[in-house]
Design a protein around this motif. Sequence first.
Motif, PDB file in Angstrom:
ATOM      1  N   PHE A   1      -0.231  -7.466  -1.394  1.00  0.00           N
ATOM      2  CA  PHE A   1      -0.851  -6.497  -0.487  1.00  0.00           C
ATOM      3  C   PHE A   1      -1.106  -5.222  -1.282  1.00  0.00           C
ATOM      4  O   PHE A   1      -0.609  -5.047  -2.394  1.00  0.00           O
ATOM      5  CB  PHE A   1       0.029  -6.212   0.736  1.00  0.00           C
ATOM      6  CG  PHE A   1       1.337  -5.522   0.419  1.00  0.00           C
ATOM      7  CD1 PHE A   1       1.453  -4.146   0.523  1.00  0.00           C
ATOM      8  CD2 PHE A   1       2.445  -6.249   0.004  1.00  0.00           C
ATOM      9  CE1 PHE A   1       2.652  -3.503   0.231  1.00  0.00           C
ATOM     10  CE2 PHE A   1       3.647  -5.611  -0.299  1.00  0.00           C
ATOM     11  CZ  PHE A   1       3.749  -4.249  -0.173  1.00  0.00           C
ATOM     12  N   ASP A   2      -1.883  -4.316  -0.717  1.00  0.00           N
ATOM     13  CA  ASP A   2      -2.202  -3.046  -1.368  1.00  0.00           C
ATOM     14  C   ASP A   2      -1.094  -2.042  -1.077  1.00  0.00           C
ATOM     15  O   ASP A   2      -0.962  -1.559   0.053  1.00  0.00           O
ATOM     16  CB  ASP A   2      -3.544  -2.524  -0.855  1.00  0.00           C
ATOM     17  CG  ASP A   2      -4.034  -1.315  -1.647  1.00  0.00           C
ATOM     18  OD1 ASP A   2      -3.207  -0.643  -2.296  1.00  0.00           O
ATOM     19  OD2 ASP A   2      -5.253  -1.033  -1.590  1.00  0.00           O
ATOM     20  N   ARG A   3      -0.289  -1.751  -2.089  1.00  0.00           N
ATOM     21  CA  ARG A   3       0.850  -0.855  -1.896  1.00  0.00           C
ATOM     22  C   ARG A   3       0.446   0.595  -1.657  1.00  0.00           C
ATOM     23  O   ARG A   3       1.285   1.423  -1.299  1.00  0.00           O
ATOM     24  CB  ARG A   3       1.802  -0.966  -3.091  1.00  0.00           C
ATOM     25  CG  ARG A   3       2.647  -2.243  -3.036  1.00  0.00           C
ATOM     26  CD  ARG A   3       3.339  -2.551  -4.359  1.00  0.00           C
ATOM     27  NE  ARG A   3       4.356  -3.587  -4.208  1.00  0.00           N
ATOM     28  CZ  ARG A   3       4.107  -4.888  -4.102  1.00  0.00           C
ATOM     29  NH1 ARG A   3       2.853  -5.312  -4.087  1.00  0.00           N
ATOM     30  NH2 ARG A   3       5.100  -5.758  -3.977  1.00  0.00           N
ATOM     31  N   GLU A   4      -0.810   0.900  -1.833  1.00  0.00           N
ATOM     32  CA  GLU A   4      -1.303   2.237  -1.518  1.00  0.00           C
ATOM     33  C   GLU A   4      -1.772   2.340  -0.067  1.00  0.00           C
ATOM     34  O   GLU A   4      -2.191   3.410   0.381  1.00  0.00           O
ATOM     35  CB  GLU A   4      -2.462   2.597  -2.456  1.00  0.00           C
ATOM     36  CG  GLU A   4      -2.085   2.646  -3.926  1.00  0.00           C
ATOM     37  CD  GLU A   4      -1.015   3.683  -4.211  1.00  0.00           C
ATOM     38  OE1 GLU A   4      -1.121   4.812  -3.676  1.00  0.00           O
ATOM     39  OE2 GLU A   4      -0.076   3.359  -4.954  1.00  0.00           O
ATOM     40  N   LYS A   5      -1.706   1.220   0.652  1.00  0.00           N
ATOM     41  CA  LYS A   5      -2.237   1.205   2.020  1.00  0.00           C
ATOM     42  C   LYS A   5      -1.243   0.538   2.965  1.00  0.00           C
ATOM     43  O   LYS A   5      -1.467  -0.569   3.475  1.00  0.00           O
ATOM     44  CB  LYS A   5      -3.594   0.491   2.054  1.00  0.00           C
ATOM     45  CG  LYS A   5      -4.667   1.218   1.247  1.00  0.00           C
ATOM     46  CD  LYS A   5      -6.005   0.518   1.324  1.00  0.00           C
ATOM     47  CE  LYS A   5      -7.076   1.292   0.545  1.00  0.00           C
ATOM     48  NZ  LYS A   5      -8.408   0.626   0.616  1.00  0.00           N
ATOM     49  N   ILE A   6      -0.126   1.230   3.185  1.00  0.00           N
ATOM     50  CA  ILE A   6       0.906   0.752   4.103  1.00  0.00           C
ATOM     51  C   ILE A   6       0.895   1.623   5.356  1.00  0.00           C
ATOM     52  O   ILE A   6       0.979   2.852   5.276  1.00  0.00           O
ATOM     53  CB  ILE A   6       2.297   0.792   3.453  1.00  0.00           C
ATOM     54  CG1 ILE A   6       2.367  -0.164   2.248  1.00  0.00           C
ATOM     55  CG2 ILE A   6       3.375   0.427   4.473  1.00  0.00           C
ATOM     56  CD1 ILE A   6       3.694  -0.112   1.507  1.00  0.00           C
ATOM     57  N   ALA A   7       0.811   0.981   6.503  1.00  0.00           N
ATOM     58  CA  ALA A   7       0.953   1.664   7.782  1.00  0.00           C
ATOM     59  C   ALA A   7       2.218   1.167   8.461  1.00  0.00           C
ATOM     60  O   ALA A   7       2.518  -0.022   8.427  1.00  0.00           O
ATOM     61  CB  ALA A   7      -0.249   1.400   8.675  1.00  0.00           C
ATOM     62  N   VAL A   8       2.965   2.076   9.070  1.00  0.00           N
ATOM     63  CA  VAL A   8       4.143   1.694   9.847  1.00  0.00           C
ATOM     64  C   VAL A   8       3.831   1.931  11.315  1.00  0.00           C
ATOM     65  O   VAL A   8       3.470   3.041  11.718  1.00  0.00           O
ATOM     66  CB  VAL A   8       5.388   2.492   9.418  1.00  0.00           C
ATOM     67  CG1 VAL A   8       6.561   2.160  10.335  1.00  0.00           C
ATOM     68  CG2 VAL A   8       5.760   2.180   7.978  1.00  0.00           C
ATOM     69  N   VAL A   9       3.973   0.873  12.107  1.00  0.00           N
ATOM     70  CA  VAL A   9       3.680   0.908  13.533  1.00  0.00           C
ATOM     71  C   VAL A   9       4.945   0.539  14.289  1.00  0.00           C
ATOM     72  O   VAL A   9       5.630  -0.429  13.931  1.00  0.00           O
ATOM     73  CB  VAL A   9       2.547  -0.081  13.892  1.00  0.00           C
ATOM     74  CG1 VAL A   9       2.263  -0.050  15.389  1.00  0.00           C
ATOM     75  CG2 VAL A   9       1.288   0.225  13.095  1.00  0.00           C
ATOM     76  N   GLY A  10       5.271   1.300  15.324  1.00  0.00           N
ATOM     77  CA  GLY A  10       6.460   0.972  16.107  1.00  0.00           C
ATOM     78  C   GLY A  10       6.268   1.325  17.562  1.00  0.00           C
ATOM     79  O   GLY A  10       5.456   2.196  17.916  1.00  0.00           O
ATOM     80  N   SER A  11       7.001   0.632  18.427  1.00  0.00           N
ATOM     81  CA  SER A  11       6.928   0.907  19.861  1.00  0.00           C
ATOM     82  C   SER A  11       8.285   1.352  20.379  1.00  0.00           C
ATOM     83  O   SER A  11       9.318   0.805  19.993  1.00  0.00           O
ATOM     84  CB  SER A  11       6.460  -0.337  20.620  1.00  0.00           C
ATOM     85  OG  SER A  11       7.309  -1.441  20.353  1.00  0.00           O
ATOM     86  N   SER A  12       8.289   2.384  21.221  1.00  0.00           N
ATOM     87  CA  SER A  12       9.499   2.919  21.842  1.00  0.00           C
ATOM     88  C   SER A  12      10.487   3.369  20.755  1.00  0.00           C
ATOM     89  O   SER A  12      10.149   4.223  19.943  1.00  0.00           O
ATOM     90  CB  SER A  12      10.114   1.888  22.786  1.00  0.00           C
ATOM     91  OG  SER A  12      11.054   2.476  23.654  1.00  0.00           O
TER      92      SER A  12
END
Length: 285
Positions: A96-107
């Motif tokens: 994967f592209d280590r310059e393009k990490i998104a962290v998504v979380g709920s609650s």
Amino acid sequence: METIYVYKRVGDCEIKGELHPIDEQQAPLLVYIHGGGLIWGTKSDMNKKQIKMYNEAGFNVFSIDYRLAPETKLPGIKEDIEDLLIWLYEKAPFDFDREKIAVVGSSAGGYLALLTGTFTVRPKVIVSLYGYGDVTGDWYQKPSPHYTNMTAVPEMLAKQLIQNEVISSSPIQKRYAIYLYCRQQGKWLDYVAGMETSKLDMYCPIKNIDNDFPETLLLHGDADEDVPYEESVKMKHMLDEANVPNKLITIPGGKHSFDMDMDNQTAVQAIESVITYLQKTLIKE
């Protein structure tokens, strides 16, 4: 085909993530952190329709476990998410592209996603769905009107559900009574933090925003009965004060976990909004 990876070990406890990859080299990576009040949840809780939507939009998806409270307190949980990001940047054995990490979380996962903005090693983008930037608010320290209207949970039952060993995964059915007891009694911090409120500033993203805080998308229903909508409003205000690029999407009449019913058009549109935001910030930058 999804693949399970162990990103950390603590004693006999293996802490895992589940990769849902796409057939494209160096694609961005979306890390998903489940909710559950930091007390329950598993890496498999992520909605399958959402995974499909993210994959089709060009994102690898990595849904993770982390140690759960009250067996592990907040410092250990924070450490797991920090170690996860270090592992992703330095050791993860998949493409994967280590310059393009998104962290998504709920609650509570949204809270942990926001907390990554305070780490030494940070993602490029944060998405918080009905999360919160402050664990010291009255809404978490006083009995919740929403939960006190439910059948009362005795302390003895809550304590019976606590394990004698560290765990990093549990379905809601086995742990919900612990959370319900905490919210009915205003004792969530007692069970989860294990420290005085005066020492919790470092665990509050809203109190640790700097100029390098990642670009952030907040989504929150204005009728949330669990995490107050105002928590995201306050987070946006402080991000604005620090000149951090951000956006708050308000879901009119939206309740807690508004995104979980993907047969509902409101939920679909919310995830489409997340995808549009991530494509703009990670793919079309």
